[in-house]
Scaffold this active site. Structure first.
Site, PDB file in Angstrom:
ATOM      1  N   HIS A 230      40.708  44.050  35.581  1.00  0.00           N
ATOM      2  CA  HIS A 230      40.811  42.341  36.325  1.00  0.00           C
ATOM      3  C   HIS A 230      40.018  41.746  37.272  1.00  0.00           C
ATOM      4  O   HIS A 230      39.819  43.140  37.995  1.00  0.00           O
ATOM      5  CB  HIS A 230      42.202  41.892  36.147  1.00  0.00           C
ATOM      6  CG  HIS A 230      42.897  42.489  37.541  1.00  0.00           C
ATOM      7  ND1 HIS A 230      43.524  43.339  37.532  1.00  0.00           N
ATOM      8  CD2 HIS A 230      43.021  41.731  38.211  1.00  0.00           C
ATOM      9  CE1 HIS A 230      43.997  43.892  38.641  1.00  0.00           C
ATOM     10  NE2 HIS A 230      43.572  42.496  39.345  1.00  0.00           N
ATOM     11  N   ASP A 232      40.056  39.306  40.548  1.00  0.00           N
ATOM     12  CA  ASP A 232      41.438  38.594  41.424  1.00  0.00           C
ATOM     13  C   ASP A 232      40.842  37.512  41.223  1.00  0.00           C
ATOM     14  O   ASP A 232      39.643  36.399  41.686  1.00  0.00           O
ATOM     15  CB  ASP A 232      41.531  39.041  42.162  1.00  0.00           C
ATOM     16  CG  ASP A 232      42.079  40.428  42.676  1.00  0.00           C
ATOM     17  OD1 ASP A 232      43.008  40.617  41.623  1.00  0.00           O
ATOM     18  OD2 ASP A 232      42.282  40.914  43.394  1.00  0.00           O
ATOM     19  N   HIS A 287      38.402  45.491  38.970  1.00  0.00           N
ATOM     20  CA  HIS A 287      39.562  46.325  39.781  1.00  0.00           C
ATOM     21  C   HIS A 287      40.398  47.491  38.533  1.00  0.00           C
ATOM     22  O   HIS A 287      40.795  46.162  37.971  1.00  0.00           O
ATOM     23  CB  HIS A 287      39.751  46.991  40.951  1.00  0.00           C
ATOM     24  CG  HIS A 287      40.715  45.104  41.204  1.00  0.00           C
ATOM     25  ND1 HIS A 287      39.779  44.018  41.472  1.00  0.00           N
ATOM     26  CD2 HIS A 287      41.394  45.089  41.812  1.00  0.00           C
ATOM     27  CE1 HIS A 287      40.710  42.819  41.907  1.00  0.00           C
ATOM     28  NE2 HIS A 287      41.778  43.877  41.282  1.00  0.00           N
ATOM     29  N   ARG A 297      54.019  54.682  43.439  1.00  0.00           N
ATOM     30  CA  ARG A 297      53.303  54.173  44.343  1.00  0.00           C
ATOM     31  C   ARG A 297      53.490  52.862  44.524  1.00  0.00           C
ATOM     32  O   ARG A 297      53.642  52.319  43.467  1.00  0.00           O
ATOM     33  CB  ARG A 297      51.739  54.053  44.035  1.00  0.00           C
ATOM     34  CG  ARG A 297      50.793  53.338  44.303  1.00  0.00           C
ATOM     35  CD  ARG A 297      49.315  54.240  44.289  1.00  0.00           C
ATOM     36  NE  ARG A 297      47.910  53.129  44.720  1.00  0.00           N
ATOM     37  CZ  ARG A 297      47.196  51.737  44.294  1.00  0.00           C
ATOM     38  NH1 ARG A 297      47.686  51.409  43.013  1.00  0.00           N
ATOM     39  NH2 ARG A 297      46.669  51.583  45.015  1.00  0.00           N
TER      40      ARG A 297
END
Ligand SMILES: C=C1C[C@]23C[C@H]1CC[C@H]2[C@@]12CCC[C@@](C)(C(=O)O1)[C@H]2[C@@H]3C(=O)O
Ligand SMILES: O=C(O)CCC(=O)C(=O)O
Ligand SMILES: [Fe+2]
Length: 354
Positions: A230, A232, A287, A297
């Site tokens: 996607h 941002d 990204h 994570r």
């Protein structure tokens, strides 16, 4: 709090209909990747090795402006060091995020995001565009997280709330500083960029959302997707990705490139709105986040956008015979609505035919 803003207004207009796209899996109880979370290996195939990765900019470097401009034109992304945000605060936000995501699932669900609200616990909003589910969970905050935090910890939410509020304050300052550098690098002044000069009086405040992301240990990372590709929908996003890798950025004709975690650094993403203001000069970074089999994570994303009702359009200084105007004006609310319908095609819908 803060109900009268572009982000919450857009969730009201575009509620998440299917609760499967809000309520995450109880990750701890599954030993095998379920079919619902099993993506084809071509969509999760791993990154390519490159000689030169995402640029790292030391904000104290006299060359910072040039480096930032180059990075935004080529990658739509860079990492910043020497940014002035105390390491202690980064450690605190990491600690508080781990504390939250470490709670039992039934307890986290006490703070679940409602279908027409943007804050609370659940899957990221873009989950609705995919038939397979993400191997991740999130917690979204605007301003004070008090309302949801007290549902998680009736008597012990103070530290959590204080860290979240303090972090947003620090990040707003840093984001505005970096935005200023990005504009200066293109010879744009405050007056050239309307959304900036109008932002400090009365209701004309910038708006932002803080997203805590959690990617649990995964039994089969080769078939799982942490967060699908996607861009941002912000002006700028500052991401703290802790020290576990997983973030990748897409480069045309190259492929997916790993964004190496640097201790104490922020990843800066050019958002869609910045790309519009720059009339396409700065790329908007495509990204995604992959997951792994050994480490839980955490990442923390701060999405910064313009005040309500401000029209975002290409700066006329960046329009000439060689660079025809690419986009028509939009408010952040209009753009978020368009993203909620058209997702990664939203920019095409406001693009002029050239
Ligand atoms: C201010 C924003 C930024 C949004 C939309 C709106 C509120 C929710 C944000 C996120 C947060 C998680 C990743 C993302 C991709 C998602 O699914 O929801 C983001 C999205 C975007 O950048 O489009
Ligand atoms: O976890 C990451 O590294 C990426 C998070 C992200 O892209 C987002 O929250 O928008
Ligand atoms: Fe993102």
């Amino acid at each position: 709090m803060n109900n009268n803003n572009s982000i919450s207004a857009s969730f009201k207009t575009n509620p998440t209909i299917n609760l499967d796209h809000i309520i995450p899996l109880d990750f701890k109880t599954v030993l095998k990747l379920p079919k619902s979370h099993s993506w084809s290996t071509t969509t999760t195939s791993t990154h390519v090795e490159v000689d030169e990765g995402v640029p790292v900019v030391d904000l104290a470097d006299p060359e910072a402006l040039t480096l930032i401009r180059g990075a935004c034109e080529k990658w739509g992304m860079f990492q910043v060091t020497n940014h002035g945000v105390p390491i202690k605060l980064l450690k605190q936000i990491e600690f508080q995020s781990k504390k939250l995501f470490g709670l039992p699932t039934n307890q986290k669900l006490l703070a679940v995001r409602s279908p027409e609200e943007c804050t609370g616990y659940g899957l990221p909003r873009i989950s609705t565009f995919f038939s397979k589910l993400f191997w991740s969970e999130g917690f979204s905050i605007m301003g004070s997280p008090l309302h949801h935090a007290r549902q998680l910890w009736p008597n012990h939410h103070f530290d959590f709330c204080n860290v979240m509020v303090e972090y947003q304050k620090e990040l707003m300052g840093l984001t505005e500083r970096i935005l200023g550098l990005m504009f200066t690098s293109l010879d744009l002044t405050q007056e050239d960029v309307k959304c900036f000069s109008e932002s400090k009086n009365g209701s004309k405040h910038p708006q932002a959302l803080l997203q805590l992301n959690s990617y649990p240990i995964c039994p089969d990372p080769t078939r799982a997707m942490g967060l699908a590709p996607h861009t941002d929908s912000s002006l700028l996003t500052l991401l703290y990705q802790t020290n576990i890798s997983g973030l990748q950025v897409f480069r045309e004709n190259v492929g997916w490139v790993l964004v190496n975690p640097i201790s104490g650094a922020f990843v800066v993403n050019v958002g869609d709105l910045m790309h519009i203001i720059c009339n396409g000069r700065f790329k908007t970074a495509l990204h995604r986040a992959l997951v792994n089999q050994t480490h839980h994570r955490i990442s923390v994303a701060y999405f910064y956008g313009p005040p309500k009702d401000v029209n975002i359009s290409p700066s006329i200084k960046l329009v000439d015979r060689d660079h025809p105007i690419l986009y028509r004006p939009v408010t952040w609310k209009e753009f978020l609505d368009s993203k909620a319908t058209h997702f990664n095609k939203a920019l095409d819908f406001i693009r002029f035919d050239v």
